[in-house]
Design an enzyme around this catalytic site. Sequence first.
Site, PDB file in Angstrom:
ATOM      1  N   MET A  91       0.809  -1.218   0.000  1.00  0.00           N
ATOM      2  CA  MET A  91       0.000   0.000   0.000  1.00  0.00           C
ATOM      3  C   MET A  91       0.845   1.271   0.000  1.00  0.00           C
ATOM      4  SD  MET A  91      -2.883  -1.419  -0.225  1.00  0.00           S
ATOM      5  CE  MET A  91      -3.980  -0.023  -0.041  1.00  0.00           C
ATOM      6  N   HIS A 110      -4.453  -7.024  -9.166  1.00  0.00           N
ATOM      7  CA  HIS A 110      -5.551  -6.103  -8.867  1.00  0.00           C
ATOM      8  C   HIS A 110      -6.858  -6.893  -8.858  1.00  0.00           C
ATOM      9  CE1 HIS A 110      -7.706  -2.308  -8.647  1.00  0.00           C
ATOM     10  NE2 HIS A 110      -8.543  -2.794  -9.539  1.00  0.00           N
ATOM     11  N   GLU A 148       4.099   3.785 -14.866  1.00  0.00           N
ATOM     12  CA  GLU A 148       3.963   5.037 -14.117  1.00  0.00           C
ATOM     13  C   GLU A 148       2.519   5.378 -13.772  1.00  0.00           C
ATOM     14  OE1 GLU A 148       8.031   5.169 -15.890  1.00  0.00           O
ATOM     15  OE2 GLU A 148       6.041   4.524 -16.579  1.00  0.00           O
TER      16      GLU A 148
END
Length: 211
Positions: A91, A110, A148
């Site tokens: 996290m 995910h 990114e």
Amino acid sequence: MLRVAVLVSGGGTNLQAIIDRIEDGTIKNTEIVMVISNNKNAKALQRAEKHHIPSMCISPKDFESRAVFNQTLLKTLMDLNVDLIVLAGFMVVIPPEMIQNFRNRIINVHPSLIPSFCGTGYYGLRVHEAALARGVKVSGATVHFVDEGTDTGPIILQKAVEIKTGDTPEILQRRIMEQAEWQIMPKAIDLIAAGKVKVEDGRVIIEEETA
């Protein structure tokens, strides 16, 4: 031998799935050389210790600035000479310099079928709350390379999971972990260790098994 560092923040269920698949031979030619957590109380660190895997805590709270934390995390990973970084419920925002140094060598899982229910703000139970609120009939999980952006990197594997009447976010979260996350993350690592994953023009190509 693929040298892997696993980055964690909490319970480490995905870490456990990886450890189990390495130990039973499902993931081949792979070793976890370090488990790194930003939380010294993470249960994931206990899991690593139980399986005699080196571990450490590197927390932003212990540094005078985020930049110094980023530099320390990057140097640690480079000194370990890792081939692959696995984000298993980590996290903390991954710094751009780390992505640049480990381009297409950082993977994340995910809990949705990207591009649905992903991006900024979609993490943990929020993903499943959003899926249920929208009324979709299937959700699932995605393993992807990290770039990114947020959940925007090349997709490696996906697995769909049925949504059932009466599901709560917690029930759906558990089903997606059991039926998707804990299966496709180890599979992705095994494919990478076998040299079967390539990125071309922003898309992942998986080399098929030859008869």
